[in-house]
Design a protein around this motif. Structure first.
Motif, PDB file in Angstrom:
ATOM      1  N   MET A 256       0.824  -1.204   0.000  1.00 44.69           N
ATOM      2  CA  MET A 256       0.000   0.000   0.000  1.00 44.69           C
ATOM      3  C   MET A 256       0.866   1.266   0.000  1.00 44.69           C
ATOM      4  SD  MET A 256      -3.043  -1.184   2.622  1.00 44.69           S
ATOM      5  CE  MET A 256      -3.917   0.397   2.577  1.00 44.69           C
ATOM      6  N   ALA A 257       1.977   1.228   0.737  1.00 44.19           N
ATOM      7  CA  ALA A 257       2.876   2.382   0.744  1.00 44.19           C
ATOM      8  C   ALA A 257       3.459   2.611  -0.642  1.00 44.19           C
ATOM      9  CB  ALA A 257       3.985   2.175   1.764  1.00 44.19           C
ATOM     10  N   ASN A 258       3.852   1.537  -1.318  1.00 42.43           N
ATOM     11  CA  ASN A 258       4.392   1.670  -2.679  1.00 42.43           C
ATOM     12  C   ASN A 258       3.349   2.233  -3.633  1.00 42.43           C
ATOM     13  OD1 ASN A 258       7.099   0.843  -2.414  1.00 42.43           O
ATOM     14  ND2 ASN A 258       6.509  -1.311  -2.391  1.00 42.43           N
ATOM     15  N   GLN A 259       2.091   1.803  -3.475  1.00 41.35           N
ATOM     16  CA  GLN A 259       1.027   2.328  -4.324  1.00 41.35           C
ATOM     17  C   GLN A 259       0.821   3.829  -4.095  1.00 41.35           C
ATOM     18  OE1 GLN A 259      -2.218  -0.207  -3.115  1.00 41.35           O
ATOM     19  NE2 GLN A 259      -1.751  -1.781  -4.646  1.00 41.35           N
ATOM     20  N   ARG A 260       0.850   4.237  -2.832  1.00 42.19           N
ATOM     21  CA  ARG A 260       0.652   5.661  -2.524  1.00 42.19           C
ATOM     22  C   ARG A 260       1.811   6.498  -3.065  1.00 42.19           C
ATOM     23  NH1 ARG A 260      -0.321   9.964  -2.786  1.00 42.19           N
ATOM     24  NH2 ARG A 260      -0.767  11.536  -1.217  1.00 42.19           N
ATOM     25  N   ILE A 261       3.036   6.016  -2.894  1.00 41.27           N
ATOM     26  CA  ILE A 261       4.202   6.746  -3.387  1.00 41.27           C
ATOM     27  C   ILE A 261       4.161   6.843  -4.904  1.00 41.27           C
ATOM     28  CG2 ILE A 261       6.719   6.649  -3.609  1.00 41.27           C
ATOM     29  CD1 ILE A 261       6.696   5.331  -0.774  1.00 41.27           C
ATOM     30  N   ALA A 262       3.786   5.752  -5.574  1.00 43.02           N
ATOM     31  CA  ALA A 262       3.708   5.762  -7.031  1.00 43.02           C
ATOM     32  C   ALA A 262       2.667   6.762  -7.525  1.00 43.02           C
ATOM     33  CB  ALA A 262       3.393   4.359  -7.544  1.00 43.02           C
ATOM     34  N   ALA A 263       1.519   6.820  -6.834  1.00 40.49           N
ATOM     35  CA  ALA A 263       0.466   7.762  -7.231  1.00 40.49           C
ATOM     36  C   ALA A 263       0.924   9.203  -7.047  1.00 40.49           C
ATOM     37  CB  ALA A 263      -0.794   7.496  -6.416  1.00 40.49           C
ATOM     38  N   LEU A 264       1.643   9.461  -5.950  1.00 44.98           N
ATOM     39  CA  LEU A 264       2.152  10.811  -5.705  1.00 44.98           C
ATOM     40  C   LEU A 264       3.166  11.209  -6.774  1.00 44.98           C
ATOM     41  CD1 LEU A 264       2.479  13.359  -3.976  1.00 44.98           C
ATOM     42  CD2 LEU A 264       4.119  12.096  -2.570  1.00 44.98           C
TER      43      LEU A 264
END
Length: 287
Positions: A256-264
């Motif tokens: 989930m952290a990787n997904q959030r960072i990628a979206a940012l």
């Protein structure tokens, strides 16, 4: 590491009746630490002290005005000093943002945010005097990557995340460390009896935001994260010479952290040019 381990001997943990708080208390006691934990009633205190040999319980309602200060004072009486504060007490809450009442939002923020703030404010004078200490805030990966149907809960954990980030900078000169622990899904009663829901339910969200309630209920007792292993990871982080400010717990938390960072990063890449266009053409000099 051995020297640091001796210095981090006395632990104060909020919310040890069950779940991650109980697991951290048990692991700390097994590793020879002195542990004081908070519970809501005398029965829970007896169970906790029986289940965690050598640990002592303080019975309190942390949401009462003077409770955090009284807890810290009581822990100091029992332990002599507090080396580690673990802000674990909290609860979940599902609701579409539109459904949550002001009273429900206030109650959730009181427990998930205001209580940790009060605990930190009560313990910091002691930690500053001793020139050492570690504040551990149990937030949630949902405070970093919010998801539909849990917005108010995510907001309360996002607030605690921000507090911990700033606190780490403020207390570093005093030798005090801060770690925000961001668990994924742990096999505790979080998805069961500890999970709150809004009184209001709006039918239009049945196929959207209400999915969170159903998903959490279905996964109760099947969560992938082992609380005892999570507890060991927390103690390992506290014992480290250079402890992390952010400690993700679980493969789901990392995902989930990787997904959030990628979206940012995607938004920054698409809109960075616009972001950098809003300054004055001739900025005033900084004196």
């Amino acid at each position: 590491m051995d020297t640091n381990r001796r210095s981090k001997r006395n632990w104060l943990i909020t919310g040890v009746s069950s779940g991650l708080g109980r697991a951290v208390a048990r692991e700390a006691a097994l590793q020879g630490r002195s542990v004081v934990g908070t519970v809501r009633n005398r029965q829970d205190a007896e169970i906790f002290e029986r289940d965690v040999p050598g640990a002592r319980a303080i019975v309190t309602d942390l949401m009462e005005n003077d409770a955090p200060g009284d807890v810290v004072a009581g822990a100091l009486d029992l332990l002599g000093q507090v080396d580690v504060l673990v802000n674990n007490a909290g609860r979940g809450f599902t609701a579409a943002v539109e459904e949550a009442s002001p009273a429900e939002i206030r109650d959730l923020f009181e427990l998930n945010f205001m209580v940790p703030v009060a605990m930190i404010q009560a313990v910091l004078p002691h930690m500053r005097r001793q020139g050492d200490g570690h504040v551990v805030n149990v937030t949630s990966i949902s405070g970093f990557k919010p998801w539909s149907g849990t917005g108010v809960y995510c907001a309360s954990k996002f607030a605690l995340e921000g507090l911990g980030q700033a606190l780490a900078q403020e207390v570093e000169p005093f030798g005090i460390k801060v770690t925000n622990v961001q668990p994924g899904s742990l096999r505790t009663d979080f998805n069961g009896r500890s999970l709150g829901t809004s009184r209001q339910m709006i039918d239009d969200y049945a196929d959207g935001a209400h999915f969170a309630r159903r998903a959490l209920a279905r996964s109760d007792g099947k969560q992938p994260g082992d609380p005892q292993k999570a507890a060991r990871a927390i103690l390992l982080a506290v014992d480290a010479g250079n402890p992390p400010l952010n400690l993700l717990l679980g493969t789901d938390a990392v995902m989930m952290a990787n997904q959030r960072i990628a979206a940012l990063l995607l938004d920054m890449g698409r809109w960075g040019g616009v972001s950098e266009t809003i300054g004055f053409d001739d900025p005033a000099p900084i004196s």
